[in-house]
Design a protein around this motif. Structure first.
Motif, mmCIF file in Angstrom:
data_model
loop_
_atom_site.group_PDB
_atom_site.id
_atom_site.type_symbol
_atom_site.label_atom_id
_atom_site.label_comp_id
_atom_site.label_asym_id
_atom_site.label_seq_id
_atom_site.Cartn_x
_atom_site.Cartn_y
_atom_site.Cartn_z
ATOM 1 N N ARG A 42 0.831 -1.204 0.000
ATOM 2 C CA ARG A 42 0.000 0.000 0.000
ATOM 3 C C ARG A 42 0.863 1.250 0.000
ATOM 4 O O ARG A 42 0.548 2.248 -0.678
ATOM 5 N N LEU A 43 1.952 1.210 0.737
ATOM 6 C CA LEU A 43 2.854 2.348 0.772
ATOM 7 C C LEU A 43 3.495 2.556 -0.600
ATOM 8 O O LEU A 43 3.599 3.692 -1.078
ATOM 9 N N ASP A 49 3.080 5.787 -3.028
ATOM 10 C CA ASP A 49 4.192 6.550 -3.598
ATOM 11 C C ASP A 49 4.047 6.649 -5.113
ATOM 12 O O ASP A 49 4.401 7.660 -5.709
ATOM 13 N N ALA A 50 3.501 5.629 -5.756
ATOM 14 C CA ALA A 50 3.336 5.652 -7.206
ATOM 15 C C ALA A 50 2.238 6.624 -7.621
ATOM 16 O O ALA A 50 2.269 7.171 -8.718
ATOM 17 N N LEU A 51 1.263 6.837 -6.741
ATOM 18 C CA LEU A 51 0.156 7.729 -7.070
ATOM 19 C C LEU A 51 0.546 9.194 -6.933
ATOM 20 O O LEU A 51 -0.158 10.067 -7.430
ATOM 21 N N ARG A 52 1.596 9.500 -6.280
ATOM 22 C CA ARG A 52 2.020 10.893 -6.129
ATOM 23 C C ARG A 52 2.526 11.420 -7.468
ATOM 24 O O ARG A 52 3.222 10.740 -8.195
ATOM 25 N N SER A 90 2.546 15.927 -4.803
ATOM 26 C CA SER A 90 1.230 15.885 -4.190
ATOM 27 C C SER A 90 0.539 14.589 -4.602
ATOM 28 O O SER A 90 0.702 14.097 -5.720
ATOM 29 N N ALA A 91 -0.248 14.047 -3.719
ATOM 30 C CA ALA A 91 -0.920 12.772 -3.997
ATOM 31 C C ALA A 91 -2.140 12.999 -4.839
ATOM 32 O O ALA A 91 -2.860 13.988 -4.687
ATOM 33 N N ARG A 92 -2.386 12.121 -5.805
ATOM 34 C CA ARG A 92 -3.576 12.182 -6.617
ATOM 35 C C ARG A 92 -4.652 11.336 -5.955
ATOM 36 O O ARG A 92 -4.363 10.280 -5.429
#
Length: 103
Positions: free
Chosen positions: A85-86, A90-93, A98-100
């Motif tokens: 999940r972590l 990190d991949a979604l940032r 900034s996080a999407r």
């Protein structure tokens, strides 16, 4: 009383004395053997009780080890899931850091 009668009496007394000594010795040996047998039986009983107690302790320890192994496996799985999940977070940032949000 002649010497033959005296010799016969001495022989009879010596025979009786020897017989009594032998009977006392045999009785003493039998009593010692019986006491030894009783002590040995008590020791065997105590050893059997000790073995039974140790076997029960071993079984309880094995159950505890199995329980701890299962808990360790579950915690490892949860840790791996949290790591994934972590990594996904990190991949979604974005490139700006900034996080999407995904809907």
């Amino acid at each position: 009383m002649n010497w033959v009668t005296g010799l016969a009496i001495v022989s009879i007394v010596a025979g009786v004395t020897i017989s009594v000594v032998v009977l006392v010795a045999v009785g003493s040996i039998r009593r010692s053997l019986n006491e030894g047998t009783v002590r040995q039986a008590q020791q065997v009983k105590r050893l059997a009780e000790s073995v039974a107690a140790l076997t029960a302790d071993q079984q309880a320890a094995q159950l505890r080890i199995q329980s701890l192994t299962d808990s360790n496996r579950r915690l490892s799985e949860e840790l791996a899931a949290l790591g994934e999940r972590l990594a996904d977070g990190d991949a979604l940032r974005g490139p700006g850091g900034s996080a999407r949000l995904l809907h």
